[in-house]
Design a protein around this motif. Structure first.
Motif, PDB file in Angstrom:
ATOM      1  N   GLY A  93     -14.332  31.098  -0.803  1.00 13.92           N
ATOM      2  CA  GLY A  93     -13.541  29.996  -1.310  1.00 13.92           C
ATOM      3  C   GLY A  93     -12.061  30.253  -1.454  1.00 13.92           C
ATOM      4  N   PHE A  94     -11.485  31.155  -0.650  1.00 12.79           N
ATOM      5  CA  PHE A  94     -10.043  31.362  -0.726  1.00 12.79           C
ATOM      6  C   PHE A  94      -9.471  31.682   0.646  1.00 12.79           C
ATOM      7  CE2 PHE A  94     -11.600  35.714  -1.217  1.00 12.79           C
ATOM      8  CZ  PHE A  94     -10.677  36.471  -0.493  1.00 12.79           C
ATOM      9  N   THR A  95      -8.161  31.538   0.738  1.00  9.86           N
ATOM     10  CA  THR A  95      -7.417  31.881   1.941  1.00  9.86           C
ATOM     11  C   THR A  95      -6.661  33.176   1.696  1.00  9.86           C
ATOM     12  OG1 THR A  95      -7.148  29.555   2.547  1.00  9.86           O
ATOM     13  CG2 THR A  95      -5.622  31.129   3.549  1.00  9.86           C
ATOM     14  N   CYS A  96      -6.806  34.118   2.607  1.00 14.15           N
ATOM     15  CA  CYS A  96      -6.167  35.426   2.438  1.00 14.15           C
ATOM     16  C   CYS A  96      -4.725  35.378   2.936  1.00 14.15           C
ATOM     17  CB  CYS A  96      -6.942  36.496   3.201  1.00 14.15           C
ATOM     18  SG  CYS A  96      -6.280  38.169   2.987  1.00 14.15           S
ATOM     19  N   ASP A  97      -3.807  35.911   2.123  1.00 10.67           N
ATOM     20  CA  ASP A  97      -2.413  36.009   2.547  1.00 10.67           C
ATOM     21  C   ASP A  97      -1.912  37.442   2.406  1.00 10.67           C
ATOM     22  OD1 ASP A  97      -2.324  36.191  -0.187  1.00 10.67           O
ATOM     23  OD2 ASP A  97      -0.637  34.793  -0.445  1.00 10.67           O
ATOM     24  N   CYS A  98      -2.795  38.392   2.727  1.00 10.76           N
ATOM     25  CA  CYS A  98      -2.396  39.799   2.684  1.00 10.76           C
ATOM     26  C   CYS A  98      -1.359  40.075   3.773  1.00 10.76           C
ATOM     27  CB  CYS A  98      -3.620  40.706   2.855  1.00 10.76           C
ATOM     28  SG  CYS A  98      -4.356  40.676   4.508  1.00 10.76           S
ATOM     29  N   ASP A  99      -0.781  41.262   3.759  1.00 18.90           N
ATOM     30  CA  ASP A  99       0.265  41.603   4.726  1.00 18.90           C
ATOM     31  C   ASP A  99      -0.216  41.443   6.165  1.00 18.90           C
ATOM     32  OD1 ASP A  99       1.970  42.180   2.669  1.00 18.90           O
ATOM     33  OD2 ASP A  99       1.667  44.353   2.748  1.00 18.90           O
ATOM     34  N   ARG A 100      -1.427  41.881   6.431  1.00 18.18           N
ATOM     35  CA  ARG A 100      -1.953  41.762   7.792  1.00 18.18           C
ATOM     36  C   ARG A 100      -2.083  40.300   8.202  1.00 18.18           C
ATOM     37  NH1 ARG A 100      -8.018  43.677   9.718  1.00 18.18           N
ATOM     38  NH2 ARG A 100      -7.932  42.771  11.816  1.00 18.18           N
ATOM     39  N   CYS A 101      -2.607  39.448   7.301  1.00 19.98           N
ATOM     40  CA  CYS A 101      -2.786  38.037   7.638  1.00 19.98           C
ATOM     41  C   CYS A 101      -1.454  37.323   7.817  1.00 19.98           C
ATOM     42  CB  CYS A 101      -3.623  37.347   6.562  1.00 19.98           C
ATOM     43  SG  CYS A 101      -5.385  37.763   6.636  1.00 19.98           S
ATOM     44  N   LYS A 102      -0.450  37.719   7.042  1.00 17.59           N
ATOM     45  CA  LYS A 102       0.868  37.100   7.193  1.00 17.59           C
ATOM     46  C   LYS A 102       1.435  37.364   8.583  1.00 17.59           C
ATOM     47  CE  LYS A 102       2.125  37.262   2.292  1.00 17.59           C
ATOM     48  NZ  LYS A 102       2.957  37.943   1.263  1.00 17.59           N
ATOM     49  N   VAL A 103       1.190  38.564   9.115  1.00 14.28           N
ATOM     50  CA  VAL A 103       1.659  38.895  10.463  1.00 14.28           C
ATOM     51  C   VAL A 103       0.856  38.130  11.501  1.00 14.28           C
ATOM     52  CG1 VAL A 103       1.834  40.736  12.176  1.00 14.28           C
ATOM     53  CG2 VAL A 103       2.534  41.154   9.818  1.00 14.28           C
ATOM     54  N   ALA A 115      -0.899  35.462  11.277  1.00 14.23           N
ATOM     55  CA  ALA A 115      -0.777  34.005  11.214  1.00 14.23           C
ATOM     56  C   ALA A 115       0.335  33.494  12.117  1.00 14.23           C
ATOM     57  CB  ALA A 115      -0.522  33.561   9.777  1.00 14.23           C
ATOM     58  N   ASN A 116       1.281  34.353  12.443  1.00 14.28           N
ATOM     59  CA  ASN A 116       2.403  33.964  13.292  1.00 14.28           C
ATOM     60  C   ASN A 116       2.099  34.113  14.773  1.00 14.28           C
ATOM     61  OD1 ASN A 116       4.132  33.386  11.107  1.00 14.28           O
ATOM     62  ND2 ASN A 116       4.602  35.565  10.864  1.00 14.28           N
ATOM     63  N   TRP A 117       0.953  34.706  15.093  1.00 10.54           N
ATOM     64  CA  TRP A 117       0.577  34.815  16.500  1.00 10.54           C
ATOM     65  C   TRP A 117       0.083  33.467  16.990  1.00 10.54           C
ATOM     66  CZ3 TRP A 117      -2.754  39.878  15.865  1.00 10.54           C
ATOM     67  CH2 TRP A 117      -1.887  40.944  15.602  1.00 10.54           C
ATOM     68  N   SER A 118       0.248  33.182  18.262  1.00 11.76           N
ATOM     69  CA  SER A 118      -0.174  31.890  18.785  1.00 11.76           C
ATOM     70  C   SER A 118      -1.688  31.765  18.745  1.00 11.76           C
ATOM     71  CB  SER A 118       0.321  31.728  20.223  1.00 11.76           C
ATOM     72  OG  SER A 118      -0.421  32.556  21.097  1.00 11.76           O
ATOM     73  N   ASP A 119      -2.168  30.509  18.809  1.00 16.80           N
ATOM     74  CA  ASP A 119      -3.603  30.245  18.729  1.00 16.80           C
ATOM     75  C   ASP A 119      -4.374  30.927  19.846  1.00 16.80           C
ATOM     76  OD1 ASP A 119      -3.291  26.800  17.594  1.00 16.80           O
ATOM     77  OD2 ASP A 119      -3.061  28.722  16.549  1.00 16.80           O
ATOM     78  N   ASN A 120      -3.719  31.227  20.959  1.00 13.11           N
ATOM     79  CA  ASN A 120      -4.414  31.827  22.100  1.00 13.11           C
ATOM     80  C   ASN A 120      -4.406  33.341  22.066  1.00 13.11           C
ATOM     81  OD1 ASN A 120      -4.990  29.317  23.254  1.00 13.11           O
ATOM     82  ND2 ASN A 120      -2.932  29.222  24.156  1.00 13.11           N
ATOM     83  N   GLU A 121      -3.828  33.924  21.019  1.00 13.03           N
ATOM     84  CA  GLU A 121      -3.701  35.370  20.957  1.00 13.03           C
ATOM     85  C   GLU A 121      -4.626  35.904  19.882  1.00 13.03           C
ATOM     86  OE1 GLU A 121       0.375  36.047  20.201  1.00 13.03           O
ATOM     87  OE2 GLU A 121       1.019  35.642  22.258  1.00 13.03           O
ATOM     88  N   ALA A 122      -5.825  36.259  20.251  1.00 13.60           N
ATOM     89  CA  ALA A 122      -6.777  36.826  19.300  1.00 13.60           C
ATOM     90  C   ALA A 122      -6.790  38.331  19.458  1.00 13.60           C
ATOM     91  CB  ALA A 122      -8.186  36.276  19.553  1.00 13.60           C
TER      92      ALA A 122
END
Length: 392
Positions: free
Chosen positions: A286-296, A298-305
């Motif tokens: 029930g939460f959204t993670c905004d840790c340092d890794r996720c902040k980085v 999140a800026n990658w494009s949708d096609n870059e997994a």
């Protein structure tokens, strides 16, 4: 339980936006044991209704150790083909607590209930949890109150499961001298969803090389660890190896951290990509993670997994080439996994993720001796030991 040593190493506090959290009370070293916790409740991860062709459980229904050929296997006299124990002593302990007469009868009635047969395995395991939780209220009211005090928040999507399980248990196996309500059922399922730790079968017993969950446990102190996608600690369980309290879990530091730093675990394998992690955290916790890794990421494009290979290498050609990856790894030599702004997890994967095929476990040093950090790292999934020189 939290030992006296653990209480001096960790303190429970409130962190804005994260709620209750465990924080380092002093500088902590890589490999240092910061918590040993015993469960207030343990229950099997097997569905109640299994195909007739499937083998019976190969572990004890009390301590969850593997039933070896040399074990003095004893069965429950009332449900002999469903519940086995590794010794008469385990059977005696179970019948006095986790496998009481009411639990035995309730599980037998649930197995014979036609409406449970078509339910998905996770619903059947939830039924196991509720029987164990109601039994805890009868046998250990103090521990039941601890369970109720843990965090847990339901969602509208949980309503069908709550309604079905409440009606099922209330009608065919209500616990004696305990008043059931749909509100209590919902609260308990929410506590389980947010706080249960999976106790894993040894990887050597899995034909496909992957570990499966053997049981779930509720650990009152360990439940306060928050999640981070680049954890600084990880937990170990030793169901078949430990003596005594073998269902205890141990939490060890992955790398050094200073006093005042929050101590976090990862709630799932660290190799998962950003979108998979966020989906699981939203649905399960029930939460959204905004840790340092996720902040980085999140800026990658949708096609870059991001894809992590079996050697812990990050495959992301559009974001960085091989040379820049090596430079980032080389630039972060202090053991703090959050030290690289552009790509904070490159060094973490390189050093602390197990390279065994299909493992995805996390490596932590063995406990230090004489204040010197160990040079041997242990995987918390497959148990593989690796010399630190191999990853430096």
């Amino acid at each position: 339980m939290m030992t006296a040593d653990s209480e001096s190493l960790l303190s429970l506090g409130e962190i804005k936006g994260r709620g209750r959290a465990l924080v380092a009370s002093q500088p902590l070293k890589a490999g240092q044991i910061v918590l040993k916790d015993s469960p207030i409740l343990v229950y099997s991860a097997l569905p109640l209704v299994r195909p007739q062709s499937s083998a019976s459980a190969s572990y004890c229904d009390n301590c969850f150790r593997t039933l070896s050929s040399s074990a003095n296997v004893t069965s429950c006299p009332s449900c002999s083909h469903h519940h086995l124990f590794c010794s008469p002593n385990c059977l005696t302990m179970a019948t006095a607590a986790s496998h009481s007469t009411w639990v035995c009868q309730a599980l037998s009635r649930l197995r014979d209930c036609p409406s449970l047969v078509p339910q998905p395995p996770e619903r059947q395991v939830q039924a196991r949890f509720l029987i164990a939780a109601y039994n805890l209220a009868l046998t250990s009211p103090g521990h039941f109150q601890v369970l109720l005090s843990l965090q847990g928040q339901g969602s509208p999507s949980d309503a069908p499961a709550v309604q079905f399980l409440h009606s099922l248990i209330s009608s065919i196996c209500p616990p004696p001298s305990l008043s059931l309500s749909i509100e209590l059922t919902a609260a308990l399922l929410a506590k389980d969803k947010l706080n249960a730790f999976g106790l894993m079968a040894p990887i050597s017993l899995q034909q496909d090389g992957q570990r499966s969950v053997r049981a779930y446990g509720i650990y009152p102190k360990a439940s306060f660890f928050n999640h981070d996608c680049l954890p600084n600690a990880c937990r170990f369980d030793y169901l078949d190896l430990a003596t005594g309290q073998n269902t205890d879990i141990t939490v060890r530091m992955i790398h050094d951290v200073p006093q005042g730093r929050e101590i976090c675990l990862s709630y799932f394998p660290v190799n998962l990509n950003y979108y998979t992690r966020q989906k699981r955290l939203a649905e399960d916790y029930g939460f959204t993670c905004d840790c340092d890794r996720c902040k980085v990421e999140a800026n990658w494009s949708d096609n870059e997994a991001d894809v992590i290979d079996d050697n812990g290498n990050v495959e992301k050609e559009e974001v960085m080439d091989e040379d820049s990856d090596e430079q980032m790894i080389a630039s972060d030599t202090d053991g703090d996994a959050g030290g690289v702004d552009d790509f904070p997890h490159a060094y973490f994967f390189f050093r602390y993720m197990c390279s065994h095929e299909n493992c995805w476990g996390t490596l932590a040093p063995l406990p230090p001796s004489d204040d010197a950090s160990s040079k041997v790292l242990e995987c918390n999934v497959c148990g593989n030991l690796k010399n630190d020189i191999d990853v430096c």
